[in-house]
Write a protein that holds these residues in place. Structure first.
Motif, PDB file in Angstrom:
ATOM      1  N   ALA A  34      70.886 -54.011  31.433  1.00  0.00           N
ATOM      2  CA  ALA A  34      70.035 -54.359  32.559  1.00  0.00           C
ATOM      3  C   ALA A  34      70.354 -55.754  33.081  1.00  0.00           C
ATOM      4  O   ALA A  34      70.719 -56.646  32.315  1.00  0.00           O
ATOM      5  CB  ALA A  34      68.566 -54.295  32.150  1.00  0.00           C
ATOM      6  N   ASN A  35      70.224 -55.887  34.365  1.00  0.00           N
ATOM      7  CA  ASN A  35      70.381 -57.177  35.025  1.00  0.00           C
ATOM      8  C   ASN A  35      69.130 -57.409  35.863  1.00  0.00           C
ATOM      9  O   ASN A  35      69.085 -57.082  37.038  1.00  0.00           O
ATOM     10  CB  ASN A  35      71.645 -57.135  35.904  1.00  0.00           C
ATOM     11  N   PRO A  36      68.086 -57.972  35.224  1.00  0.00           N
ATOM     12  CA  PRO A  36      66.779 -58.085  35.888  1.00  0.00           C
ATOM     13  C   PRO A  36      66.830 -58.915  37.170  1.00  0.00           C
ATOM     14  O   PRO A  36      66.045 -58.680  38.081  1.00  0.00           O
ATOM     15  CB  PRO A  36      65.903 -58.779  34.839  1.00  0.00           C
ATOM     16  N   SER A  37      67.753 -59.849  37.263  1.00  0.00           N
ATOM     17  CA  SER A  37      67.764 -60.720  38.438  1.00  0.00           C
ATOM     18  C   SER A  37      68.050 -59.933  39.720  1.00  0.00           C
ATOM     19  O   SER A  37      67.737 -60.389  40.813  1.00  0.00           O
ATOM     20  CB  SER A  37      68.762 -61.867  38.263  1.00  0.00           C
ATOM     21  N   CYS A  38      68.663 -58.738  39.570  1.00  0.00           N
ATOM     22  CA  CYS A  38      68.955 -57.931  40.758  1.00  0.00           C
ATOM     23  C   CYS A  38      68.248 -56.578  40.705  1.00  0.00           C
ATOM     24  O   CYS A  38      68.084 -55.917  41.722  1.00  0.00           O
ATOM     25  CB  CYS A  38      70.465 -57.738  40.870  1.00  0.00           C
ATOM     26  N   GLY A  39      67.793 -56.181  39.500  1.00  0.00           N
ATOM     27  CA  GLY A  39      67.167 -54.869  39.354  1.00  0.00           C
ATOM     28  C   GLY A  39      68.152 -53.774  38.989  1.00  0.00           C
ATOM     29  O   GLY A  39      67.875 -52.591  39.145  1.00  0.00           O
ATOM     30  N   ASP A  40      69.335 -54.163  38.524  1.00  0.00           N
ATOM     31  CA  ASP A  40      70.336 -53.176  38.102  1.00  0.00           C
ATOM     32  C   ASP A  40      70.016 -52.703  36.693  1.00  0.00           C
ATOM     33  O   ASP A  40      69.738 -53.512  35.803  1.00  0.00           O
ATOM     34  CB  ASP A  40      71.742 -53.786  38.077  1.00  0.00           C
ATOM     35  N   GLU A  41      70.089 -51.396  36.502  1.00  0.00           N
ATOM     36  CA  GLU A  41      69.836 -50.826  35.184  1.00  0.00           C
ATOM     37  C   GLU A  41      70.754 -49.639  35.005  1.00  0.00           C
ATOM     38  O   GLU A  41      70.666 -48.669  35.753  1.00  0.00           O
ATOM     39  CB  GLU A  41      68.386 -50.358  35.128  1.00  0.00           C
ATOM     40  N   GLY A  62      70.794 -49.341  40.840  1.00  0.00           N
ATOM     41  CA  GLY A  62      71.231 -50.709  41.055  1.00  0.00           C
ATOM     42  C   GLY A  62      71.946 -50.871  42.364  1.00  0.00           C
ATOM     43  O   GLY A  62      72.114 -49.915  43.122  1.00  0.00           O
ATOM     44  N   CYS A  63      72.381 -52.085  42.617  1.00  0.00           N
ATOM     45  CA  CYS A  63      73.068 -52.396  43.868  1.00  0.00           C
ATOM     46  C   CYS A  63      74.471 -51.783  43.861  1.00  0.00           C
ATOM     47  O   CYS A  63      74.975 -51.337  42.832  1.00  0.00           O
ATOM     48  CB  CYS A  63      73.160 -53.906  44.028  1.00  0.00           C
ATOM     49  N   ALA A  64      75.099 -51.788  45.017  1.00  0.00           N
ATOM     50  CA  ALA A  64      76.425 -51.188  45.171  1.00  0.00           C
ATOM     51  C   ALA A  64      77.456 -51.812  44.230  1.00  0.00           C
ATOM     52  O   ALA A  64      78.292 -51.111  43.662  1.00  0.00           O
ATOM     53  CB  ALA A  64      76.891 -51.330  46.619  1.00  0.00           C
ATOM     54  N   ILE A  65      77.366 -53.124  44.040  1.00  0.00           N
ATOM     55  CA  ILE A  65      78.349 -53.809  43.183  1.00  0.00           C
ATOM     56  C   ILE A  65      78.238 -53.310  41.737  1.00  0.00           C
ATOM     57  O   ILE A  65      79.235 -52.988  41.096  1.00  0.00           O
ATOM     58  CB  ILE A  65      78.122 -55.340  43.201  1.00  0.00           C
ATOM     59  N   SER A  66      77.009 -53.234  41.229  1.00  0.00           N
ATOM     60  CA  SER A  66      76.829 -52.826  39.831  1.00  0.00           C
ATOM     61  C   SER A  66      77.260 -51.375  39.625  1.00  0.00           C
ATOM     62  O   SER A  66      77.886 -51.034  38.619  1.00  0.00           O
ATOM     63  CB  SER A  66      75.364 -53.016  39.393  1.00  0.00           C
ATOM     64  N   GLN A  67      76.948 -50.528  40.601  1.00  0.00           N
ATOM     65  CA  GLN A  67      77.288 -49.111  40.480  1.00  0.00           C
ATOM     66  C   GLN A  67      78.795 -48.899  40.620  1.00  0.00           C
ATOM     67  O   GLN A  67      79.407 -48.153  39.856  1.00  0.00           O
ATOM     68  CB  GLN A  67      76.544 -48.305  41.563  1.00  0.00           C
ATOM     69  N   ALA A 123      75.793 -65.311  42.577  1.00  0.00           N
ATOM     70  CA  ALA A 123      74.594 -64.473  42.428  1.00  0.00           C
ATOM     71  C   ALA A 123      74.956 -63.028  42.113  1.00  0.00           C
ATOM     72  O   ALA A 123      74.139 -62.288  41.564  1.00  0.00           O
ATOM     73  CB  ALA A 123      73.748 -64.535  43.702  1.00  0.00           C
ATOM     74  N   ARG A 124      76.167 -62.590  42.461  1.00  0.00           N
ATOM     75  CA  ARG A 124      76.555 -61.202  42.250  1.00  0.00           C
ATOM     76  C   ARG A 124      77.380 -60.987  40.986  1.00  0.00           C
ATOM     77  O   ARG A 124      77.692 -59.860  40.632  1.00  0.00           O
ATOM     78  CB  ARG A 124      77.335 -60.661  43.454  1.00  0.00           C
ATOM     79  N   VAL A 125      77.745 -62.076  40.334  1.00  0.00           N
ATOM     80  CA  VAL A 125      78.596 -61.946  39.148  1.00  0.00           C
ATOM     81  C   VAL A 125      77.935 -61.071  38.082  1.00  0.00           C
ATOM     82  O   VAL A 125      78.566 -60.203  37.486  1.00  0.00           O
ATOM     83  CB  VAL A 125      78.964 -63.351  38.587  1.00  0.00           C
ATOM     84  N   LYS A 126      76.621 -61.285  37.882  1.00  0.00           N
ATOM     85  CA  LYS A 126      75.908 -60.502  36.863  1.00  0.00           C
ATOM     86  C   LYS A 126      75.932 -59.009  37.184  1.00  0.00           C
ATOM     87  O   LYS A 126      75.936 -58.168  36.291  1.00  0.00           O
ATOM     88  CB  LYS A 126      74.461 -60.981  36.753  1.00  0.00           C
ATOM     89  N   CYS A 127      75.914 -58.680  38.473  1.00  0.00           N
ATOM     90  CA  CYS A 127      75.987 -57.281  38.898  1.00  0.00           C
ATOM     91  C   CYS A 127      77.353 -56.694  38.524  1.00  0.00           C
ATOM     92  O   CYS A 127      77.457 -55.584  38.015  1.00  0.00           O
ATOM     93  CB  CYS A 127      75.800 -57.162  40.404  1.00  0.00           C
ATOM     94  N   ALA A 128      78.388 -57.473  38.771  1.00  0.00           N
ATOM     95  CA  ALA A 128      79.755 -56.988  38.554  1.00  0.00           C
ATOM     96  C   ALA A 128      80.076 -56.821  37.069  1.00  0.00           C
ATOM     97  O   ALA A 128      80.813 -55.916  36.686  1.00  0.00           O
ATOM     98  CB  ALA A 128      80.753 -57.942  39.208  1.00  0.00           C
TER      99      ALA A 128
HETATM  100 ZN    ZN Z   1      73.092 -55.987  41.422  1.00  0.00          ZN
END
Ligand code: ZN
Length: 142
Positions: A34-41, A62-67, A123-128
């Motif tokens: 999980a990445n709570p800062s963006c809501g990715d799970e 999650g966001c497009a980057i995480s997916q 800000a998007r690194v955690k998503c990636a």
């Molecule tokens: Zn994200």
């Protein structure tokens, strides 16, 4: 097409139409990340046999980057040994930190090179990196 556009298309395609986003009935292991800062799970599922990652999938939101990153990663590590997959994780994290990789190492990251410029968007690194860190944890716990 500009290279940035190609990368954007790749990210879009992987996030919207991934064959890797599904459940995996015969998974040998699963891990939630999980990445709570963006809501990715995401939940990462793998099937390992004789040290080879035979199959893998992911589920979640999650966001497009995480997916997209999860989908790209699965394309890369499927069919590889656990130590090869760990090596890919290491190289991906290096790329995201903007460290130098050899041409061969970049080639091994296949579509995931599309995420290279994320290093400029802190800000998007955690998503990636979410899927990759989740895989690393899954493989290390084995
Ligand atoms: Zn994200």
């Amino acid at each position: 097409m500009e290279i940035d556009q190609i990368y954007t298309e790749l990210i879009k395609e992987h996030s919207l139409y991934s064959d890797n986003k599904k459940s995996l009935d015969d998974a040998t292991d699963s891990q939630l990340g999980a990445n709570p800062s963006c809501g990715d799970e995401i939940t990462l599922n793998i099937r390992v046999k004789d040290d080879i990652i035979e199959d893998a999938s992911f589920e979640g939101v999650g966001c497009a980057i995480s997916q997209a990153s999860a989908s790209m990663m699965i394309d890369i590590v499927k069919g590889k040994t656990i130590s090869e997959a760990k090596h890919d994780v290491k190289n991906f994290l290096k790329m995201i930190k903007n460290e130098d990789l050899t041409e061969e190492e970049l080639e091994n990251l296949e579509d995931a090179v599309a995420l290279q410029n994320i290093s400029k968007l802190p800000a998007r690194v955690k998503c990636a990196v979410l899927a990759w860190r989740t895989l690393d944890k899954l493989l290390t716990d084995k």
